[in-house]
Design a protein around this motif. Structure first.
Motif, PDB file in Angstrom:
ATOM      1  N   HIS A 567       0.733  -1.127  -0.034  1.00 10.06           N
ATOM      2  CA  HIS A 567       0.059  -0.030   0.050  1.00 10.06           C
ATOM      3  C   HIS A 567       0.942   1.424   0.251  1.00 10.06           C
ATOM      4  N   PHE A 568       1.850   1.088   0.887  1.00  7.05           N
ATOM      5  CA  PHE A 568       2.648   2.415   1.052  1.00  7.05           C
ATOM      6  C   PHE A 568       3.596   2.712  -0.013  1.00  7.05           C
ATOM      7  N   ILE A 576       6.025  10.903  -5.101  1.00  7.22           N
ATOM      8  CA  ILE A 576       7.295  11.135  -5.971  1.00  7.22           C
ATOM      9  C   ILE A 576       7.112  11.646  -7.162  1.00  7.22           C
ATOM     10  N   ASN A 577       5.891  10.935  -7.739  1.00  5.65           N
ATOM     11  CA  ASN A 577       5.497  11.699  -9.403  1.00  5.65           C
ATOM     12  C   ASN A 577       5.024  13.027  -9.317  1.00  5.65           C
ATOM     13  N   ALA A 578       4.298  13.165  -8.015  1.00  2.48           N
ATOM     14  CA  ALA A 578       3.552  14.652  -7.982  1.00  2.48           C
ATOM     15  C   ALA A 578       4.697  15.793  -7.535  1.00  2.48           C
ATOM     16  N   LYS A 579       6.013  15.366  -7.146  1.00  2.00           N
ATOM     17  CA  LYS A 579       7.212  15.944  -6.796  1.00  2.00           C
ATOM     18  C   LYS A 579       6.847  17.007  -5.666  1.00  2.00           C
ATOM     19  N   VAL A 580       6.093  16.274  -4.675  1.00  2.00           N
ATOM     20  CA  VAL A 580       5.757  17.076  -3.514  1.00  2.00           C
ATOM     21  C   VAL A 580       6.161  16.144  -2.246  1.00  2.00           C
ATOM     22  N   PRO A 581       6.336  16.772  -1.035  1.00  2.00           N
ATOM     23  CA  PRO A 581       7.052  16.151   0.040  1.00  2.00           C
ATOM     24  C   PRO A 581       5.878  15.391   0.794  1.00  2.00           C
ATOM     25  N   ALA A 582       5.913  13.989   1.219  1.00  2.00           N
ATOM     26  CA  ALA A 582       5.250  13.385   2.142  1.00  2.00           C
ATOM     27  C   ALA A 582       5.134  13.566   3.571  1.00  2.00           C
ATOM     28  N   TYR A 583       4.576  14.451   4.280  1.00  2.00           N
ATOM     29  CA  TYR A 583       4.987  14.658   5.555  1.00  2.00           C
ATOM     30  C   TYR A 583       4.240  13.456   6.430  1.00  2.00           C
ATOM     31  N   ASN A 597      11.694  -1.848   3.447  1.00  2.00           N
ATOM     32  CA  ASN A 597      12.903  -2.622   2.897  1.00  2.00           C
ATOM     33  C   ASN A 597      13.655  -1.605   2.306  1.00  2.00           C
ATOM     34  N   LYS A 598      14.681  -2.032   1.333  1.00  2.00           N
ATOM     35  CA  LYS A 598      15.475  -1.124   0.760  1.00  2.00           C
ATOM     36  C   LYS A 598      14.873  -0.286  -0.228  1.00  2.00           C
ATOM     37  N   ALA A 599      13.894  -0.711  -0.917  1.00  5.12           N
ATOM     38  CA  ALA A 599      13.244  -0.048  -2.129  1.00  5.12           C
ATOM     39  C   ALA A 599      12.302   1.079  -1.644  1.00  5.12           C
ATOM     40  N   GLN A 603      12.186   5.203  -1.743  1.00  3.86           N
ATOM     41  CA  GLN A 603      11.173   6.179  -1.894  1.00  3.86           C
ATOM     42  C   GLN A 603      11.072   7.078  -0.825  1.00  3.86           C
ATOM     43  N   LEU A 604      10.853   6.800   0.365  1.00  2.99           N
ATOM     44  CA  LEU A 604      10.766   7.515   1.496  1.00  2.99           C
ATOM     45  C   LEU A 604      11.804   8.847   1.284  1.00  2.99           C
TER      46      LEU A 604
END
Length: 620
Positions: A567-568, A576-583, A597-599, A603-604
């Motif tokens: 899900h995450f 990422i695709n929106a190029k905005v931070p995920a607070y 995990n590593k992948a 992403q984070l």
């Protein structure tokens, strides 16, 4: 209990002999009871499975299993990966003796992972993305050779099928009014016929009518059968409530293992593990059935945990059944460890089991996916035997297997042998095979022929053609087929919605797919499949549509799906695709016991609003 208490020391530094091979054991993160001077206890067919020649190729989210003796439960933080029954004629709920994933007709033939709930409509369960049917009896007597069972349709079952809208109550009332036989044998045969067609709603009505009218005294297996049907039709929570209504004298191991199987079917790790311990507290014997249910669960969700169950079985001297070996073969095959898979087969034979058609089909599938076409073809010839006319049971396995190999001539040869007097499962296999070979007209011809042969068919049959249309992005034909399903009286449920969602998404109409799923859920109050949500969410994420991605994420929670790493991954990709931070994303994951995990860690890092960059460091 002693064996579980001994499971405490990590297996990181031990290697065990394969017996039939000299493969090295991969380092495992799972706890075991192996101390430095005790490695010899693992020289057995069960623990030999732990010795992998290749590293695991499946994600396990870096989660280890903890045997928490103090709290009396198996705790788990596994990310639930989604992927994916036939038994004694006497008991009337035989599919619980065999659990789900195998044959060529399952979701792994394309290397896909489908939802465990891809089983067909909730009232009509277990079909799925061509069906996760690991159809092997979980408690098979190794001394017995399987023999084909002739399907017998009871007169009572025919009366139910001929009743308006398949009304069970109408059929039963008329049956009694006419003074016809309502013996226990007749009831059980009718129940079996309903279950084989996955008409679980009607089977539950039959069970309820018998219990309410006290036509026969219920015994433990009758209560277990009803419990299973309630779980399939009304959900696990209702089944848990029903178990309290069962008289204590009939609340035995069969009832509890039935509930365990349904927890596993729904991928409910916490409840399955808790119930497993409760069965020990109730002093039920540890059986291969119960252990293999957990093996099946961990095969789907966290392969590393398989080691612990095998160790428990070893300590308790519980031998795997043929079904257990099927799970281990699948686990090896899914990791593309063909050598390891062959070693499991040799161990199985040494334990007194011979591969049956289900296991041979699984082996051929994995040989094909692994590029071992010569081994696959040789095994298919062995499955055919000397005379295919006398070995008709093999046809429904061979049709899709030859299709995967791209052998249209062989598919045609086998279908020509069957089509003069085809069985329903052969028709479905032929539809799948022709669809895989991109021969849509041939698949449709088999479908139309089958409709003329059988007047009424379950949604399972229609879905076999629907998946052909899905795989070839034939939206108009797919919609028309669903209309035909509804007109024929089939209930349109989660699997059908899932197919339509994929069709709309494949042609670029993600909003239409989203709207369809929302309307269907509101109209029927049934729970959509996990994959249906994820398919839509992935498309929104590709667009960088954070709002709709968050909306689908929330809907999945409302539907009862616990948060998973997958899900995450999809949600963060939207940011990422929106190029905005995920607070606050890390805190959200921590609250759900999700560990990256590593992948996912990469992403984070991309959506961390407070990360240091080369430019920001210049100004610090």
């Amino acid at each position: 209990m002693w064996a579980l208490r001994r499971v405490s020391v990590p297996l990181r530094s031990h290697c065990f002999g394969m017996g039939i091979s000299h493969a090295c054991c991969a380092k495992l993160e799972t706890p075991t009871a192996c101390n430095g001077d005790e490695a010899g206890v693992f020289d057995s067919p069960l623990i030999r499975f732990l010795c992998l020649k290749k590293n695991y190729r499946y994600q396990t989210d870096n989660v280890s299993l903890r045997f928490n003796v103090g709290s009396r439960e198996l705790s788990s933080q596994a990310d639930a990966k989604s992927i994916g029954e036939e038994g004694d004629l006497e008991d009337g709920f035989s599919e619980l003796e065999t659990t789900a994933a195998g044959g060529i007709q399952d979701s792994h033939i394309d290397g896909e992972k489908n939802d465990v709930n891809s089983e067909a409509e909730l009232s009509d369960d277990d079909f799925g993305d061509t069906a996760q049917n690991e159809l092997e009896e979980s408690e098979t007597d190794p001394t017995k050779k399987s023999s084909p069972r002739k399907r017998v349709e009871s007169a009572l079952f025919k009366a139910i099928m001929n009743a308006p809208s398949f009304s069970v109550y109408t059929a039963l009332d008329q049956w009694v009014k006419e003074g016809k036989d309502l013996s226990q044998a007749e009831i059980l045969q009718a129940m079996l016929n309903l279950r084989k067609r996955q008409m679980y709603g009607q089977a539950l009505q039959l069970s309820g009518w018998i219990e309410a009218n006290k036509k026969h005294d219920f015994v433990e297996r009758d209560y277990a059968s009803r419990l299973d049907l309630i779980a399939k039709v009304s959900g696990i929570q209702k089944a848990e409530q029903y178990i309290q209504q069962i008289p204590k004298s009939f609340r035995g191991e069969v009832v509890y293992r039935t509930l365990l199987a349904n927890f596993v079917l729904k991928n409910n790790v916490k409840k399955a593990e808790e119930l497993f311990y409760k069965m020990k507290d109730l002093e039920f014997p540890i059986t291969s059935f119960a252990c293999e249910q957990l093996l099946l669960l961990y095969k789907r969700l966290d392969k590393k945990k398989i080691a612990d169950i095998l160790l428990l079985m070893e300590k308790e001297n519980v031998k795997p059944s043929l079904f257990g070996y099927k799970i281990l073969i699948d686990t090896k095959g899914m990791s593309n460890d063909i050598i390891g898979m062959d070693q499991i087969v040799e161990t199985m034979k040494a334990d007194g089991f011979e591969p049956n058609l289900w296991i041979q089909a699984a082996l051929a599938k994995y040989y094909t996916l692994g590029g071992h076409t010569e081994k696959a073809e040789a095994l298919l010839m062995e499955m055919e035997g000397g005379n295919l006319k006398e070995n008709r049971r093999a046809c429904s396995f061979l049709l899709p297997l030859y299709a995967v190999l791209g052998k249209a001539d062989e598919v045609g040869r086998i279908w020509n042998l069957c089509k003069s007097n085809p069985k329903l499962e052969e028709c479905m296999a032929a539809i799948e095979a022709w669809g895989r070979l991109e021969k849509i007209e041939e698949a449709e011809a088999v479908f139309d022929r089958t409709l003329k042969t059988w007047k009424r068919l379950s949604s399972k049959f229609y879905i076999s053609l629907l998946h052909v249309y899905v795989n070839h992005k034939m939206l108009t034909k797919g919609k028309d087929l669903v209309k035909r399903m509804a007109d024929s009286g089939c209930q349109i449920g989660p699997v059908t919605w899932d197919a339509l969602v994929k069709l709309y998404v494949d042609v670029g109409e993600v909003e239409k797919a989203d709207s369809l799923l929302q309307k269907a859920t509101q109209q029927s109050q049934m729970k959509p499949l996990y994959n249906s949500y994820l398919t839509i969410m992935d498309q929104y994420a590709k667009r960088g549509d954070v709002h709709n991605s968050e909306k689908i994420f929330h809907k999945m929670r409302l539907a009862g799906y616990t948060a998973r790493l997958r899900h995450f991954q999809a949600l963060i990709q939207a940011y990422i695709n929106a190029k905005v931070p995920a607070y606050g994303m890390r805190d959200r994951m921590k609250a759900d016991n999700i560990f990256p995990n590593k992948a996912l860690a990469n992403q984070l890092a991309q959506v961390d609003a407070f990360r240091n960059t080369a430019v920001s460091e210049l100004f610090d």
